[in-house]
Design a protein around this motif. Structure first.
Motif, PDB file in Angstrom:
ATOM      1  N   TYR A 156     -31.085 -10.168  24.169  1.00  0.00           N
ATOM      2  CA  TYR A 156     -31.660 -11.198  23.306  1.00  0.00           C
ATOM      3  C   TYR A 156     -30.946 -12.509  23.613  1.00  0.00           C
ATOM      4  N   THR A 157     -31.707 -13.547  23.929  1.00  0.00           N
ATOM      5  CA  THR A 157     -31.128 -14.846  24.222  1.00  0.00           C
ATOM      6  C   THR A 157     -31.133 -15.700  22.973  1.00  0.00           C
ATOM      7  N   ASN A 158     -29.946 -16.151  22.590  1.00  0.00           N
ATOM      8  CA  ASN A 158     -29.744 -16.979  21.398  1.00  0.00           C
ATOM      9  C   ASN A 158     -30.509 -16.414  20.200  1.00  0.00           C
ATOM     10  N   PRO A 159     -30.236 -15.160  19.848  1.00  0.00           N
ATOM     11  CA  PRO A 159     -30.961 -14.537  18.739  1.00  0.00           C
ATOM     12  C   PRO A 159     -30.558 -15.129  17.394  1.00  0.00           C
ATOM     13  N   ASP A 160     -31.395 -14.882  16.407  1.00  0.00           N
ATOM     14  CA  ASP A 160     -31.088 -15.300  15.053  1.00  0.00           C
ATOM     15  C   ASP A 160     -29.802 -14.606  14.607  1.00  0.00           C
ATOM     16  N   PRO A 161     -28.805 -15.358  14.155  1.00  0.00           N
ATOM     17  CA  PRO A 161     -27.555 -14.739  13.733  1.00  0.00           C
ATOM     18  C   PRO A 161     -27.727 -13.689  12.636  1.00  0.00           C
ATOM     19  N   ASN A 164     -31.476 -14.020  32.028  1.00  0.00           N
ATOM     20  CA  ASN A 164     -31.976 -15.366  31.725  1.00  0.00           C
ATOM     21  C   ASN A 164     -32.421 -16.138  32.968  1.00  0.00           C
ATOM     22  N   GLN A 165     -33.109 -15.452  33.862  1.00  0.00           N
ATOM     23  CA  GLN A 165     -33.681 -16.081  35.059  1.00  0.00           C
ATOM     24  C   GLN A 165     -32.666 -16.941  35.818  1.00  0.00           C
ATOM     25  N   GLY A 166     -31.450 -16.438  35.935  1.00  0.00           N
ATOM     26  CA  GLY A 166     -30.412 -17.120  36.702  1.00  0.00           C
ATOM     27  C   GLY A 166     -29.594 -18.120  35.917  1.00  0.00           C
ATOM     28  N   ASN A 167     -29.915 -18.333  34.665  1.00  0.00           N
ATOM     29  CA  ASN A 167     -29.206 -19.309  33.839  1.00  0.00           C
ATOM     30  C   ASN A 167     -28.140 -18.636  32.990  1.00  0.00           C
ATOM     31  N   GLU A 168     -27.073 -19.365  32.741  1.00  0.00           N
ATOM     32  CA  GLU A 168     -25.988 -18.854  31.901  1.00  0.00           C
ATOM     33  C   GLU A 168     -26.190 -19.327  30.459  1.00  0.00           C
ATOM     34  N   VAL A 169     -27.221 -18.801  29.815  1.00  0.00           N
ATOM     35  CA  VAL A 169     -27.554 -19.170  28.444  1.00  0.00           C
ATOM     36  C   VAL A 169     -26.769 -18.278  27.494  1.00  0.00           C
ATOM     37  N   VAL A 170     -26.027 -18.919  26.601  1.00  0.00           N
ATOM     38  CA  VAL A 170     -25.266 -18.172  25.598  1.00  0.00           C
ATOM     39  C   VAL A 170     -25.540 -18.760  24.230  1.00  0.00           C
ATOM     40  N   PRO A 171     -25.434 -17.958  23.185  1.00  0.00           N
ATOM     41  CA  PRO A 171     -25.079 -16.555  23.258  1.00  0.00           C
ATOM     42  C   PRO A 171     -26.246 -15.702  23.752  1.00  0.00           C
ATOM     43  N   THR A 172     -25.921 -14.761  24.573  1.00  0.00           N
ATOM     44  CA  THR A 172     -26.844 -13.703  24.932  1.00  0.00           C
ATOM     45  C   THR A 172     -26.250 -12.444  24.330  1.00  0.00           C
ATOM     46  N   CYS A 185     -19.429 -23.573  23.013  1.00  0.00           N
ATOM     47  CA  CYS A 185     -20.845 -23.351  22.719  1.00  0.00           C
ATOM     48  C   CYS A 185     -21.051 -23.375  21.207  1.00  0.00           C
ATOM     49  N   GLY A 186     -21.796 -24.363  20.723  1.00  0.00           N
ATOM     50  CA  GLY A 186     -22.050 -24.478  19.289  1.00  0.00           C
ATOM     51  C   GLY A 186     -22.832 -23.304  18.723  1.00  0.00           C
ATOM     52  N   PHE A 187     -23.791 -22.791  19.486  1.00  0.00           N
ATOM     53  CA  PHE A 187     -24.579 -21.652  19.017  1.00  0.00           C
ATOM     54  C   PHE A 187     -23.709 -20.403  18.923  1.00  0.00           C
ATOM     55  N   CYS A 188     -22.772 -20.265  19.854  1.00  0.00           N
ATOM     56  CA  CYS A 188     -21.837 -19.126  19.812  1.00  0.00           C
ATOM     57  C   CYS A 188     -20.944 -19.227  18.588  1.00  0.00           C
ATOM     58  N   HIS A 189     -20.488 -20.434  18.302  1.00  0.00           N
ATOM     59  CA  HIS A 189     -19.639 -20.658  17.127  1.00  0.00           C
ATOM     60  C   HIS A 189     -20.400 -20.316  15.844  1.00  0.00           C
ATOM     61  N   ARG A 214     -17.666 -10.967  25.139  1.00  0.00           N
ATOM     62  CA  ARG A 214     -17.298 -11.189  26.540  1.00  0.00           C
ATOM     63  C   ARG A 214     -17.521 -12.655  26.897  1.00  0.00           C
ATOM     64  N   ASN A 215     -16.440 -13.311  27.279  1.00  0.00           N
ATOM     65  CA  ASN A 215     -16.455 -14.724  27.656  1.00  0.00           C
ATOM     66  C   ASN A 215     -16.952 -14.839  29.093  1.00  0.00           C
ATOM     67  N   ILE A 216     -18.107 -15.466  29.294  1.00  0.00           N
ATOM     68  CA  ILE A 216     -18.685 -15.542  30.642  1.00  0.00           C
ATOM     69  C   ILE A 216     -17.890 -16.456  31.573  1.00  0.00           C
ATOM     70  N   TRP A 217     -17.027 -17.296  31.037  1.00  0.00           N
ATOM     71  CA  TRP A 217     -16.207 -18.157  31.889  1.00  0.00           C
ATOM     72  C   TRP A 217     -14.956 -17.431  32.391  1.00  0.00           C
ATOM     73  N   GLU A 218     -14.602 -16.335  31.763  1.00  0.00           N
ATOM     74  CA  GLU A 218     -13.424 -15.569  32.183  1.00  0.00           C
ATOM     75  C   GLU A 218     -13.783 -14.219  32.787  1.00  0.00           C
ATOM     76  N   ASP A 219     -15.033 -13.828  32.701  1.00  0.00           N
ATOM     77  CA  ASP A 219     -15.462 -12.499  33.122  1.00  0.00           C
ATOM     78  C   ASP A 219     -16.689 -12.631  34.034  1.00  0.00           C
ATOM     79  N   PRO A 220     -16.483 -12.621  35.362  1.00  0.00           N
ATOM     80  CA  PRO A 220     -17.600 -12.800  36.299  1.00  0.00           C
ATOM     81  C   PRO A 220     -18.715 -11.760  36.124  1.00  0.00           C
ATOM     82  N   GLU A 221     -18.362 -10.539  35.773  1.00  0.00           N
ATOM     83  CA  GLU A 221     -19.391  -9.516  35.552  1.00  0.00           C
ATOM     84  C   GLU A 221     -20.242  -9.860  34.335  1.00  0.00           C
TER      85      GLU A 221
END
Length: 80
Positions: A66-71, A50-58, A14-18, A34-41
């Motif tokens: 906050y979804t994709n907040p200002d760093p 995020n209305q069912g979407n896996e939007v990161v960074p959250t 994820c470029g925004f996470c980076h 918390r890595n959402i690909w390794e942590d189901p919770e």
């Protein structure tokens, strides 16, 4: 450690996470990551915010999401 409870939900590639991690620099360790690909919770939390979407960074700060907040905002929060 930050005076705030900060959890950052992310995933590899994820470029925004980076960008967020880069802006936070050494202060990134003040947050829980918390890595959402390794942590189901974690993925469930992100979908719930995020209305069912896996939007990161959250980012959850003191219980508020906050979804994709200002760093800069996240960094300032970690420094408080």
């Amino acid at each position: 450690m930050s005076a705030h409870d900060v959890t950052i939900y992310w995933r590899p590639g994820c470029g925004f996470c980076h960008t967020l991690r880069s802006v936070l620099g050494p202060d990134a360790s003040k947050a829980q990551w918390r890595n959402i690909w390794e942590d189901p919770e974690a993925a469930e939390v992100v979908r719930g915010l995020n209305q069912g979407n896996e939007v990161v960074p959250t980012v959850v700060i003191d219980g508020k999401g906050y979804t994709n907040p200002d760093p800069g905002f996240v960094h300032e929060t970690l420094l408080e």
